[in-house]
Design a protein around this motif. Structure first.
Motif, short mmCIF file in Angstrom:
data_model
loop_
_atom_site.label_atom_id
_atom_site.label_comp_id
_atom_site.label_asym_id
_atom_site.label_seq_id
_atom_site.Cartn_x
_atom_site.Cartn_y
_atom_site.Cartn_z
N SER A 24 0.82 -1.28 0.11
CA SER A 24 0.07 0.05 -0.01
C SER A 24 1.09 1.26 -0.14
O SER A 24 0.30 2.10 -0.62
N HIS A 28 1.10 4.59 -2.68
CA HIS A 28 0.91 5.82 -2.43
C HIS A 28 2.23 6.80 -2.96
O HIS A 28 2.01 7.58 -3.42
N THR A 69 5.69 13.83 5.36
CA THR A 69 4.69 12.68 5.37
C THR A 69 4.58 12.18 6.81
O THR A 69 3.61 11.61 7.34
N VAL A 86 0.25 12.74 2.86
CA VAL A 86 1.49 12.79 2.17
C VAL A 86 1.82 14.42 2.02
O VAL A 86 0.73 15.17 2.05
N ASN A 303 -3.35 11.61 -2.21
CA ASN A 303 -3.58 10.13 -2.01
C ASN A 303 -5.05 9.70 -1.64
O ASN A 303 -5.30 8.62 -1.28
N THR A 318 0.91 5.43 5.24
CA THR A 318 1.69 6.67 4.70
C THR A 318 3.01 7.09 5.22
O THR A 318 3.88 7.55 4.71
N THR A 321 5.51 5.11 3.44
CA THR A 321 5.61 5.99 2.08
C THR A 321 6.48 6.85 2.50
O THR A 321 7.43 7.18 1.64
#
Length: 450
Positions: A24, A28, A69, A86, A303, A318, A321
Motif C-alpha cells: 500500500s 502511495h 509525510t 502525504v 492520496n 503513509t 511511504t
C-alpha cells in the motif's frame, strides 16, 4: 473498528501486516512522486541550475517530502494531524520561489521560504482565525491566478527562443499531454494519478526514438542534499510578501484537506486543534526545506483517491511511504534519470498537471453568488490585478525593484486587491443598512405621532 485484545482500534491507528502495509505504501509513493519530481525540474530548468545543484535539490525535495509525510502521519510532538497524509512541494509556492529567485536571487528565495515558515510556526493561532475570514471569492480568484501562472512557467519549458526544432518540441509536449489524458481515461479511479507518470514515460520514449533523450552518465550510487544550496539565505521581508500571502491561502487549503481527510477515514477530530497541528507540521517541514534550498512544502490530498479505492486507512501506511521517500532521496540513479528528461516532456507534463489547478479554482466560483454585483466586481478586480503581471511581464518595469517585486506577484495582487474591494463593498453595505435602519425608525416615530 478492529479489536486487539481489548479496546477498539480505529482503522487510522491500525498497523496492517508488513506485506500489505509495504504494498500500500508503494502505491502511495507511485501516485504522488510525480509532483516533487516535476517541481524540481521546473525550478532547475527555470533557474538554469547545473547538474550537481539539480541533484542536490531533488534529494532535498524528496527528503523533506518524506519527513513531512512522516510528521503528518504520526502526529507526534504537536507536529502533524495524525492522519494518512502525504506532503509535497506547493505548486504555487514553486512558481513564487522561481519568481523571487529571478527577480532577486536564489538565496533571497530561500530566505523567503524560511521567513514564511517561521511566520507559520509563530502565527498558528492567528492564522486559524484569519483563514476563516478570507472571502471565498478571493480564494477562488487566487487559485485561478496561481494555475495560470504555473501553466505559463511550464509552457516556457516546452520550447525556447533558441530551439532548433520548435515544431518537434511542441509535438513532443502534445504527445506527452495526450498520453496523460488517455491514461487517465483508461485507469481505475484510484490509480489515475499514475497517468502523469505514464504520460511522462511515453513522451520520454518518443523523445528517445527521435534522438532527444540522453541519459546522463555516472557511476555514483548515492547523492546528498546541500545545506545552503544557494549560499547563505538572504532575508528580505518585502521579497517574501508573495509567499506570505500565499501561505494564508495554503492554510485555508490545509484546513479543507484536514477536514476532508478525517471525513474520508471516518475519524472524529477536534478541528481547530488538528488544523493547527497540520499547519505547524507544514511550517516546520518548509523551514527545513528552505535551509537546503528547497521550496515551501504543503500537506496534500493527492492520496485521498487511493485511500477510497483500497479502503486502507492506516496512517502507518503513509508513514512507510515517507520512509520510502527518504530512501529514494539518496539514490543517485534517480537523480540522473530525472535530470535527463527532455524539456518538452517536462513542460507538457507540468502544463496539464497545473492546469487542473485552474479547473479547481473555476469550480470554487460555483460556491459564490456571481450574480451579486459586489461579488462579481471583487472577482473582476482581483483577477485583473493578478493576471496583468502574468500576461504582460514588463508592465511594472519602470517601478523601483522592491515595488516591482510586490506588484509583479499575481497571487499577491489578487489577494490584496480582492480583499480591499471586498471591504469597500462591505463598508458600503453596512452604511446602507445603518441608513435604512435610521429611516425606518424615523418613519415609525412619525406614524406614532397624532
Amino acid at each position: 473498528m478492529a479489536v486487539i485484545n481489548g479496546p477498539a482500534v480505529h482503522p487510522v491507528d491500525e498497523v496492517p501486516p508488513p506485506g500489505r502495509a509495504l504494498a500500500s505504501a508503494v502505491q502511495h509513493l507511485v501516485v504522488m512522486v510525480a509532483t516533487p519530481i516535476t517541481s524540481v525540474l521546473l525550478i532547475s530548468r527555470s533557474l538554469h541550475l547545473d547538474d550537481a545543484q539539480s541533484r542536490a535539490l531533488l534529494c532535498a525535495t524528496l527528503l523533506f517530502s518524506g519527513i513531512g509525510t512522516i510528521l503528518q502521519s504520526s502526529g507526534r510532538f504537536g507536529l502533524g494531524a495524525g492522519l494518512p497524509f502525504v506532503m509535497l512541494p506547493g505548486g504555487a509556492a514553486v512558481v513564487l520561489f522561481i519568481q523571487i529567485a529571478q527577480e532577486s536571487d536564489p538565496a533571497t528565495a530561500s530566505g523567503a521560504v524560511i521567513i514564511t515558515a517561521l511566520a507559520g510556526i509563530v502565527l498558528v493561532p492567528l492564522a486559524r482565525r484569519l483563514v476563516t475570514r478570507l472571502p471565498a471569492v478571493v480564494i477562488a480568484s487566487m487559485i485561478v491566478v496561481i494555475g495560470i501562472n504555473l501553466v505559463k512557467v511550464a509552457g516556457n519549458l516546452i520550447t525556447t527562443p533558441d530551439d532548433p526544432s520548435p515544431v518537434r518540441s511542441v509535438a513532443l509536449a502534445a504527445i506527452t499531454i495526450g498520453a496523460t489524458v488517455l491514461a487517465y481515461r483508461v485507469l481505475p479511479t484510484g490509480w489515475r494519478r499514475l497517468s502523469v507518470l505514464l504520460g511522462m514515460a511515453v513522451g520520454s520514449a518518443v523523445a528517445a526514438s527521435l534522438g532527444q533523450f540522453h541519459l546522463q552518465s555516472g557511476s555514483a550510487l548515492a547523492q546528498a542534499p546541500d545545506l545552503f544550496l544557494f549560499g547563505t539565505p538572504h532575508f528580505d521581508l518585502l521579497a517574501a510578501i508573495p509567499l506570505l500571502v500565499f501561505s494564508i491561502g495554503s492554510m485555508a487549503e490545509a484546513t479543507g484537506q484536514t477536514v476532508l481527510n478525517a471525513k474520508i477515514v471516518d475519524k472524529q477530530i477536534d478541528t481547530p486543534v488538528t488544523v493547527g497541528r497540520t499547519i505547524r507540521g507544514d511550517a516546520v517541514t518548509s523551514l527545513l526545506s528552505g535551509l537546503f534550498g528547497g521550496p515551501t512544502m504543503v500537506t496534500s490530498g493527492e492520496n485521498i483517491g487511493l485511500i477510497r479505492l483500497t479502503n486502507i486507512r492506516s496512517r502507518y501506511v503513509t508513514a512507510i511511504t515517507g520512509a520510502l521517500l527518504l530512501v529514494a532521496a539518496f539514490l543517485a540513479p534517480i537523480g540522473r534519470l530525472v535530470n535527463s528528461l527532455p524539456g518538452p516532456v517536462i513542460g507538457g507534463t507540468a502544463a496539464i498537471t497545473f492546469a487542473m489547478i485552474i479547473t479547481a479554482g473555476l469550480g470554487m466560483f460555483r460556491e459564490v453568488d456571481l450574480a451579486a454585483d459586489p461579488v462579481l466586481l471583487t472577482a473582476t478586480a482581483a483577477l485583473t490585478a493578478g493576471l496583468l503581471p502574468i500576461l504582460i511581464p514588463g508592465i511594472y518595469r519602470g517601478f523601483p525593484t522592491d515595488l516591482r517585486l510586490l506588484l509583479g506577484s499575481g497571487v499577491t495582487m489578487t489577494a490584496v486587491v480582492g480583499v480591499l474591494v471586498h471591504l469597500v463593498f462591505a463598508a458600503r453595505l453596512r452604511q446602507k443598512s445603518n441608513t435604512d435602519t435610521v429611516v425606518a425608525r424615523n418613519t415609525q416615530t412619525l406614524e406614532k405621532k397624532p
